[in-house]
Design a protein around this motif. Structure first.
Motif, PDB file in Angstrom:
ATOM      1  N   TYR A 144      53.738  18.856  -5.920  1.00 18.94           N
ATOM      2  CA  TYR A 144      52.378  19.333  -6.159  1.00 18.94           C
ATOM      3  C   TYR A 144      52.033  20.562  -5.314  1.00 18.94           C
ATOM      4  N   SER A 145      52.659  20.731  -4.174  1.00 20.06           N
ATOM      5  CA  SER A 145      52.401  21.938  -3.386  1.00 20.06           C
ATOM      6  C   SER A 145      53.023  23.157  -4.078  1.00 20.06           C
ATOM      7  N   LEU A 146      54.181  22.983  -4.687  1.00 19.90           N
ATOM      8  CA  LEU A 146      54.795  24.058  -5.467  1.00 19.90           C
ATOM      9  C   LEU A 146      53.930  24.368  -6.689  1.00 19.90           C
ATOM     10  N   PHE A 147      53.383  23.335  -7.316  1.00 22.73           N
ATOM     11  CA  PHE A 147      52.495  23.530  -8.455  1.00 22.73           C
ATOM     12  C   PHE A 147      51.262  24.336  -8.048  1.00 22.73           C
ATOM     13  N   ALA A 148      50.634  23.943  -6.961  1.00 28.25           N
ATOM     14  CA  ALA A 148      49.402  24.620  -6.524  1.00 28.25           C
ATOM     15  C   ALA A 148      49.647  26.091  -6.224  1.00 28.25           C
ATOM     16  N   VAL A 149      50.679  26.403  -5.468  1.00 20.78           N
ATOM     17  CA  VAL A 149      50.917  27.803  -5.108  1.00 20.78           C
ATOM     18  C   VAL A 149      51.242  28.628  -6.352  1.00 20.78           C
ATOM     19  N   ASN A 150      51.966  28.063  -7.296  1.00 14.96           N
ATOM     20  CA  ASN A 150      52.310  28.819  -8.493  1.00 14.96           C
ATOM     21  C   ASN A 150      51.127  28.999  -9.430  1.00 14.96           C
ATOM     22  N   VAL A 151      50.202  28.050  -9.459  1.00 12.64           N
ATOM     23  CA  VAL A 151      48.973  28.243 -10.229  1.00 12.64           C
ATOM     24  C   VAL A 151      48.197  29.426  -9.652  1.00 12.64           C
ATOM     25  N   PHE A 152      48.117  29.502  -8.333  1.00 14.77           N
ATOM     26  CA  PHE A 152      47.420  30.618  -7.697  1.00 14.77           C
ATOM     27  C   PHE A 152      48.156  31.942  -7.916  1.00 14.77           C
ATOM     28  N   VAL A 153      49.481  31.931  -7.848  1.00 16.93           N
ATOM     29  CA  VAL A 153      50.258  33.153  -8.111  1.00 16.93           C
ATOM     30  C   VAL A 153      49.994  33.618  -9.541  1.00 16.93           C
ATOM     31  N   ALA A 154      50.020  32.693 -10.489  1.00 11.81           N
ATOM     32  CA  ALA A 154      49.773  33.049 -11.887  1.00 11.81           C
ATOM     33  C   ALA A 154      48.344  33.555 -12.077  1.00 11.81           C
ATOM     34  N   ALA A 155      47.385  32.878 -11.470  1.00 14.45           N
ATOM     35  CA  ALA A 155      45.975  33.248 -11.650  1.00 14.45           C
ATOM     36  C   ALA A 155      45.672  34.631 -11.079  1.00 14.45           C
ATOM     37  N   ILE A 156      46.080  34.885  -9.861  1.00 14.59           N
ATOM     38  CA  ILE A 156      45.747  36.164  -9.230  1.00 14.59           C
ATOM     39  C   ILE A 156      46.441  37.314  -9.946  1.00 14.59           C
ATOM     40  N   ASN A 157      47.662  37.092 -10.407  1.00 11.90           N
ATOM     41  CA  ASN A 157      48.375  38.173 -11.083  1.00 11.90           C
ATOM     42  C   ASN A 157      47.919  38.349 -12.531  1.00 11.90           C
ATOM     43  N   THR A 158      47.444  37.299 -13.166  1.00 11.56           N
ATOM     44  CA  THR A 158      46.841  37.445 -14.498  1.00 11.56           C
ATOM     45  C   THR A 158      45.553  38.251 -14.380  1.00 11.56           C
ATOM     46  N   TYR A 159      44.777  37.974 -13.347  1.00 11.63           N
ATOM     47  CA  TYR A 159      43.565  38.757 -13.102  1.00 11.63           C
ATOM     48  C   TYR A 159      43.909  40.229 -12.870  1.00 11.63           C
ATOM     49  N   GLN A 160      44.914  40.474 -12.036  1.00 12.01           N
ATOM     50  CA  GLN A 160      45.330  41.850 -11.747  1.00 12.01           C
ATOM     51  C   GLN A 160      45.846  42.543 -13.017  1.00 12.01           C
ATOM     52  N   LEU A 161      46.562  41.798 -13.837  1.00 11.65           N
ATOM     53  CA  LEU A 161      47.062  42.355 -15.092  1.00 11.65           C
ATOM     54  C   LEU A 161      45.896  42.752 -15.997  1.00 11.65           C
ATOM     55  N   GLY A 162      44.868  41.915 -16.039  1.00  7.74           N
ATOM     56  CA  GLY A 162      43.670  42.245 -16.810  1.00  7.74           C
ATOM     57  C   GLY A 162      43.017  43.526 -16.317  1.00  7.74           C
ATOM     58  N   ARG A 163      42.927  43.667 -15.004  1.00  4.28           N
ATOM     59  CA  ARG A 163      42.359  44.893 -14.422  1.00  4.28           C
ATOM     60  C   ARG A 163      43.179  46.119 -14.814  1.00  4.28           C
ATOM     61  N   ALA A 164      44.499  46.004 -14.698  1.00  8.85           N
ATOM     62  CA  ALA A 164      45.373  47.140 -14.981  1.00  8.85           C
ATOM     63  C   ALA A 164      45.319  47.526 -16.455  1.00  8.85           C
ATOM     64  N   VAL A 165      45.359  46.554 -17.350  1.00  4.18           N
ATOM     65  CA  VAL A 165      45.334  46.838 -18.788  1.00  4.18           C
ATOM     66  C   VAL A 165      43.986  47.433 -19.180  1.00  4.18           C
ATOM     67  N   THR A 166      42.898  46.873 -18.672  1.00  2.00           N
ATOM     68  CA  THR A 166      41.564  47.409 -18.957  1.00  2.00           C
ATOM     69  C   THR A 166      41.462  48.850 -18.489  1.00  2.00           C
ATOM     70  N   HIS A 167      41.945  49.117 -17.295  1.00  2.00           N
ATOM     71  CA  HIS A 167      41.904  50.488 -16.762  1.00  2.00           C
ATOM     72  C   HIS A 167      42.686  51.453 -17.660  1.00  2.00           C
ATOM     73  N   ARG A 168      43.874  51.037 -18.089  1.00  2.00           N
ATOM     74  CA  ARG A 168      44.691  51.920 -18.910  1.00  2.00           C
ATOM     75  C   ARG A 168      44.064  52.157 -20.290  1.00  2.00           C
ATOM     76  N   GLN A 169      43.409  51.111 -20.837  1.00  2.00           N
ATOM     77  CA  GLN A 169      42.735  51.292 -22.131  1.00  2.00           C
ATOM     78  C   GLN A 169      41.542  52.246 -22.006  1.00  2.00           C
ATOM     79  N   LEU A 170      40.791  52.098 -20.919  1.00  2.00           N
ATOM     80  CA  LEU A 170      39.652  52.995 -20.718  1.00  2.00           C
ATOM     81  C   LEU A 170      40.100  54.420 -20.439  1.00  2.00           C
ATOM     82  N   ALA A 171      41.228  54.579 -19.792  1.00  3.31           N
ATOM     83  CA  ALA A 171      41.750  55.912 -19.487  1.00  3.31           C
ATOM     84  C   ALA A 171      42.196  56.646 -20.742  1.00  3.31           C
ATOM     85  N   LYS A 172      42.624  55.888 -21.753  1.00  2.00           N
ATOM     86  CA  LYS A 172      43.052  56.499 -23.014  1.00  2.00           C
ATOM     87  C   LYS A 172      41.868  57.085 -23.793  1.00  2.00           C
ATOM     88  N   LYS A 173      40.699  56.493 -23.604  1.00  2.00           N
ATOM     89  CA  LYS A 173      39.508  56.923 -24.363  1.00  2.00           C
ATOM     90  C   LYS A 173      38.879  58.153 -23.817  1.00  2.00           C
TER      91      LYS A 173
END
Length: 121
Positions: free
Chosen positions: A92-121
């Protein structure tokens, strides 16, 4: 191989010395198959560094984020989250840390993709 054997013996000696000082209330955690006596405990403990690094990147400008890197970290977090619940012993400790790794990087991916889409416009 010889060096690994020496390090393993050293670690086992340290654990044996610490055994005497572990209170009864912490004994179940100490003796658990995924407890501090095993790599199943220490690998997730050190992996929290990825979470801390991801949190530190929240202040980084979105144009400076590496999409391949955060995509791979998000995918790794998702894959290992699932894996940690199907292995024996369940980690469960491996599960918890990986949920956080996935969550923070999914958030960062959203930021990066949004930025790139807005930059194209």
């Amino acid at each position: 191989m010889y060096v690994c054997s020496k390090i393993s013996k050293l670690y086992q000696g340290i654990v044996a010395a610490c055994d005497k000082f572990v209170p009864a209330s912490l004994r179940p955690l100490w003796e658990h198959p995924a407890g501090p006596k095993t790599i199943f405990f220490w690998a997730p403990a050190f992996k929290w560094g990825l979470v801390i690094g991801g949190l530190g990147d929240i202040k980084r400008p979105a144009d400076k984020l590496s999409v391949p890197q955060i995509t791979s970290l998000a995918a790794t977090g998702l894959i290992w989250s699932r894996y940690s619940l199907v292995i024996v012993p369940k980690n469960y400790s491996l599960f918890a840390v990986n949920v956080f790794v996935a969550a923070i990087n999914t958030y960062q991916l959203g930021r990066a993709v949004t930025h790139r889409q807005l930059a194209k416009k």
